[in-house]
Design an enzyme around this catalytic site. Structure first.
Site, PDB file in Angstrom:
ATOM      1  N   CYS A 164       4.474 -23.474 -14.896  1.00 29.16           N
ATOM      2  CA  CYS A 164       3.138 -23.621 -14.352  1.00 29.16           C
ATOM      3  C   CYS A 164       3.095 -24.061 -12.896  1.00 29.16           C
ATOM      4  O   CYS A 164       3.066 -25.319 -12.780  1.00 29.16           O
ATOM      5  CB  CYS A 164       2.198 -24.405 -15.173  1.00 29.16           C
ATOM      6  SG  CYS A 164       0.498 -24.597 -14.856  1.00 29.16           S
ATOM      7  N   CYS A 220      -0.065 -26.155 -12.219  1.00 29.13           N
ATOM      8  CA  CYS A 220       0.136 -27.548 -12.818  1.00 29.13           C
ATOM      9  C   CYS A 220       1.153 -28.370 -11.801  1.00 29.13           C
ATOM     10  O   CYS A 220       0.689 -29.612 -11.582  1.00 29.13           O
ATOM     11  CB  CYS A 220       0.469 -27.569 -14.173  1.00 29.13           C
ATOM     12  SG  CYS A 220      -0.014 -26.182 -15.361  1.00 29.13           S
ATOM     13  N   ASP A 221       2.183 -27.806 -11.763  1.00 30.62           N
ATOM     14  CA  ASP A 221       3.447 -28.881 -11.127  1.00 30.62           C
ATOM     15  C   ASP A 221       3.491 -28.301  -9.460  1.00 30.62           C
ATOM     16  O   ASP A 221       4.452 -29.238  -9.085  1.00 30.62           O
ATOM     17  CB  ASP A 221       4.485 -28.586 -12.009  1.00 30.62           C
ATOM     18  CG  ASP A 221       4.172 -29.080 -13.589  1.00 30.62           C
ATOM     19  OD1 ASP A 221       3.464 -29.884 -13.786  1.00 30.62           O
ATOM     20  OD2 ASP A 221       4.853 -28.174 -14.099  1.00 30.62           O
TER      21      ASP A 221
END
Ligand code: NAP
Length: 313
Positions: A135, A138-139
């Protein structure tokens, strides 16, 4: 606790929420159980330009919250939780939420979606969460001014690379063929981005890294040329895998007809599964398109079909 409902919707992506809008407006008073990732895959998508109704584009979380609010406004009962057990052998169908509460449902709409696949490399699990991710939105932030690599050649890989290129000094894309399968518009954007370098015809062999006590970090990705077999190491701090998805159908094995890839089989254009009264919508039954708008449309179909089913039975 045991309760009875005309329509239970399992899953909360565009398919589940749209099914809830249609089932609510048909007065089925649906209960929707959101599952492990409320809002589904779109909630980890940064920019969405192809969902109708957003002329300037929008972000996945905003679009999903809008559809959720719309479902709530028309009366859907949306609940946090996981459906942990289903019994489709007789009607009403018995579904257990969080291993505790039973819901007896006259119809069920399965809209559990799909989740990101992993490559299965030797060191992948060791560095998962320490530089290996599926992701980017997300990261990605952990890799500001660093070097990262995205694996894959589809829309997700191209979008992830474009997103990471805004944060990272350099982004590699490792793809196993000599052309991408992703949309032309994304391909053009990737080719026009100076800090993205594509490594064609290459497959990842292993993720390299270091561990000192509990601290682990990725230092490189070893890749192999598919033609020459030659191996090289890309010095990277983060590895983002974007190699497609697996349908979330495990819960329904033995209950519904599911193909070898894990997709629930439905009668084309209807959402009907092999069990009368159980419908499937969205990515869990769609190996072809896997688009939010198509998931939403199939949720609408399932909602209409559930209502028709109850009228006829
Ligand atoms: P995808 O289209 O299935 O692409 C997966 C990519 O990973 C392919 O390029 C594939 O290579 C590669 N791959 C698969 N297994 C691999 C392995 N073991 N080793 C190395 N490479 C591997 O998946 P996706 O990009 O996640 O997209 C899924 C669906 O969502 C698609 O329908 C896509 O259009 C849609 N989507 C749409 C948008 C958008 O419209 N904005 C954004 C994201 C996703 P090959 O090409 O050689 O098969």
């Amino acid at each position: 606790m045991e309760e009875q409902v005309k329509c239970l919707i399992i899953g909360s992506g565009p398919a589940g929420y749209t099914a809830a809008i249609y089932a609510s407006r048909a007065d089925l008073k649906p209960i929707l159980i959101e599952g492990v990732q409320p809002g589904g895959q779109l909630t980890i998508t940064n920019e969405v330009e192809n969902f109708p109704g957003y002329p300037e584009g929008s972000s996945g979380p905003v679009i999903m919250e809008d559809i959720r609010q719309q479902a709530l406004r028309v009366g859907a009962d949306i609940r946090a939780g996981m459906v942990t057990e289903v019994d489709f052998s007789q009607r009403p169908f018995r579904c257990v939420v969080d291993n505790r509460d039973a819901i007896l449902a006259d119809t069920v709409i399965v809209a559990t979606g799909a989740s990101a696949r992993w490559l299965g490399l030797p060191s992948e699990q060791k560095f998962r969460g320490f530089g290996v991710s599926t992701c980017a939105t997300c990261d990605g932030n952990f890799f500001r001014k660093r070097t990262t690599v995205v694996i894959g050649g589809g829309d997700t890989a191209l979008e992830d690379a474009l997103y990471l290129a805004q944060l990272c000094t350099k982004v590699y894309i490792v793809h196993r063929r000599d052309q991408f399968r992703g949309t032309k518009a994304l391909q053009n954007a990737v080719f026009a981005t100076e800090n993205i370098e594509v490594v064609w015809n290459a497959v990842p062999v292993d993720i390299l890294g270091e561990q000192k006590g509990f601290i682990k970090k990725v230092t490189g990705l070893q890749v192999k040329d598919v033609h020459s077999g030659e191996e090289r190491t890309l010095a990277v701090d983060g590895v983002f895998e974007a190699i497609g998805v697996t349908p979330m159908s495990d819960l329904f094995k033995g209950q519904l007809e599911i193909n070898e890839q894990g997709y629930i089989l439905t009668q084309p254009g209807t959402g009907r599964t092999n069990v009368a009264g159980v419908f499937a919508a969205g990515d869990v039954q769609d190996p072809n398109y896997r688009q939010a708008v198509i998931a939403a449309a199939s949720g609408a179909i399932a909602g209409i079909e559930a209502s028709r089913f109850l009228m006829e039975n």
